[in-house]
Design an enzyme around this catalytic site. Structure first.
Site, short mmCIF file in Angstrom:
data_model
loop_
_atom_site.label_atom_id
_atom_site.label_comp_id
_atom_site.label_asym_id
_atom_site.label_seq_id
_atom_site.Cartn_x
_atom_site.Cartn_y
_atom_site.Cartn_z
N HIS A 47 -55.16 -24.55 -0.26
CA HIS A 47 -56.72 -24.63 -0.27
C HIS A 47 -57.00 -24.63 1.32
CE1 HIS A 47 -56.77 -26.98 -4.09
NE2 HIS A 47 -55.42 -27.05 -3.91
N GLN A 84 -69.04 -25.97 1.55
CA GLN A 84 -67.83 -25.42 2.07
C GLN A 84 -67.54 -24.17 2.27
OE1 GLN A 84 -65.09 -27.85 -0.24
NE2 GLN A 84 -64.87 -29.51 1.61
N ARG A 136 -70.81 -35.06 -3.49
CA ARG A 136 -69.82 -36.37 -3.51
C ARG A 136 -70.65 -37.68 -3.37
NH1 ARG A 136 -64.96 -33.76 -0.24
NH2 ARG A 136 -64.58 -31.91 -1.43
N CYS A 152 -62.14 -26.10 -6.10
CA CYS A 152 -60.89 -25.66 -6.57
C CYS A 152 -60.57 -25.28 -8.01
CB CYS A 152 -59.92 -26.77 -6.32
SG CYS A 152 -60.24 -27.80 -4.83
N LYS A 187 -51.97 -32.11 3.52
CA LYS A 187 -52.92 -31.25 4.19
C LYS A 187 -52.87 -31.36 5.78
CE LYS A 187 -57.17 -34.39 4.08
NZ LYS A 187 -58.40 -34.44 3.75
N HIS A 221 -58.98 -20.28 -1.76
CA HIS A 221 -57.87 -20.48 -2.38
C HIS A 221 -56.84 -19.28 -2.20
CE1 HIS A 221 -60.60 -23.82 -3.69
NE2 HIS A 221 -59.55 -24.57 -3.71
N ASP A 254 -65.08 -22.53 1.38
CA ASP A 254 -63.70 -22.68 0.68
C ASP A 254 -62.94 -21.50 0.28
OD1 ASP A 254 -62.34 -24.70 -0.27
OD2 ASP A 254 -63.54 -25.54 -1.68
#
Length: 353
Positions: A206, A75, A57, A28, A160, A79, A77
């Site tokens: 996101h 991911q 992580r 992000c 979310k 945005h 991912d």
């Protein structure tokens, strides 16, 4: 806010010079830095940035679970930077995309959950009230199944939507997500010029469709029991010889099929053809192309499909064309069919997507 709110879940190391560093846990902040390059206008919104980004992580050892839960994963991912009045439309677009992708892969939504503010969070209660209200209203417009509310389960920077899939043995896994965020744009000073000339903060959505690609792959492997559809199988066709005098022809067949865009392996071993067919059937190869002296002389192949006892005799050219069409991903196949069914439009006739 990641360090304060998410630090316990980061991989941290200390250098010999006393620096404390962490491996990237999320994508992000990087996307917001990209947004911050140059001036942005309300006309630029919504602005969508996407990547297949690697994340790390520090998951507790007891939580690790094969490729379903990892400490290093990828991911899909993205945005979406938008205005508040665009939240509902962008949510609808995302749900439409998610349903389309899941349909192509043959998986279906089990449930949708709305995760609300956790105890450890960034942002004021007033901001959270607005974010939760807007996301829930947008979700109920876009999602056609019931939405379960989950207090305390949201991300630290915003509520979310979680899209859960059920695997072949009945477990549910969170895959797709859509998170509404007013906090990070404020923290990282993202802004755009509004129509009245004032500076405003964008809202960030996101979003991920697969979530962790490795987890989604694990669900696919289990749901298909390894018998992937032709378009998805790592090896789509195995060319197997009946006798060694067909080796050259088998290599030519493989070359022709690869030229048609297929993923092909050859089996030229000095083994009986029934042994080869059994072995590749156990490996769940979608198509076995059997060739022997007769096929070589006639320029044909005998196609055996996984799960079928019979075989289909086709010319090599016809087999390549037939399998290439069958191997198209569902979205490509739909586009190809639509293009062939409609008259060609002049250049510039269709609005850019």
């Amino acid at each position: 806010g990641h360090w304060e709110k998410f630090g316990a879940n980061m991989f941290v190391c200390e250098t010999t010079e006393g620096e404390e560093l962490a491996v990237k846990p999320m994508n992000c902040p990087g996307h917001i830095q990209i947004f911050n390059v140059g001036q942005k206008s309300y006309r630029d919104l919504p602005l969508r940035l996407a990547e297949f980004g690697a994340c790390h992580r520090y998951e507790p050892s007891g939580a690790l679970h094969g490729i379903m839960r990892l400490r290093a994963f990828t991911q899909d991912d993205a945005h979406i930077f938008c205005r508040e009045d665009q939240i509902e439309e962008e949510t609808t677009r995302f749900v439409r995309l998610l349903n389309s992708v899941y349909s192509d892969f043959g998986v279906h939504l089990d449930s949708v959950k709305l995760a609300l503010r956790p105890d450890l969070r960034a942002g004021t209660d007033e901001v959270w009230d607005i974010a939760e209200d807007k996301l829930e209203r947008a979700a109920r417009q876009a999602v056609n199944i019931g939405i379960e509310r989950m207090p305390g389960e949201g991300a630290f920077y915003g509520p979310k939507l979680e899209f859960h899939l059920r695997d072949a043995i009945g477990r549910t896994w969170q895959c797709g997500t859509l998170q509404l965020d007013f906090v990070l744009p404020e923290r990282l000073d993202a802004e755009y010029t509004a129509e009245d000339g004032s500076k405003q903060r964008p809202v960030v959505l996101h979003r991920a469709v697969f979530g962790a690609v490795e987890r989604f792959l694990g669900i696919l492997i289990e749901n298909h029991a390894g018998a992937f559809p032709l378009w998805l199988a790592p090896t789509q066709v195995v060319v197997a010889t009946i006798t060694s005098d067909a080796d050259d022809y088998a290599l030519a067949v493989a070359q022709e099929l690869r030229a048609a865009g297929l993923r092909v392996e050859t089996d030229l071993r000095n083994e009986k053809i029934n042994y080869k067919i059994r072995e590749h059937s156990l490996a769940k190869a979608p198509v076995i192309a059997v060739v022997g002296r007769r096929e070589a002389e006639e320029g044909k192949v005998a196609l055996r499909r996984f799960g079928s006892d019979g075989q289909e005799i086709l010319s090599l050219a016809q087999a390549a064309k037939t399998l290439a069409l069958e191997a198209l991903a569902p979205d490509v196949a739909r586009s190809t069919a639509a293009a062939s069914a409609s008259p060609r439009e002049p250049v510039g006739a269709r609005e850019a997507g």
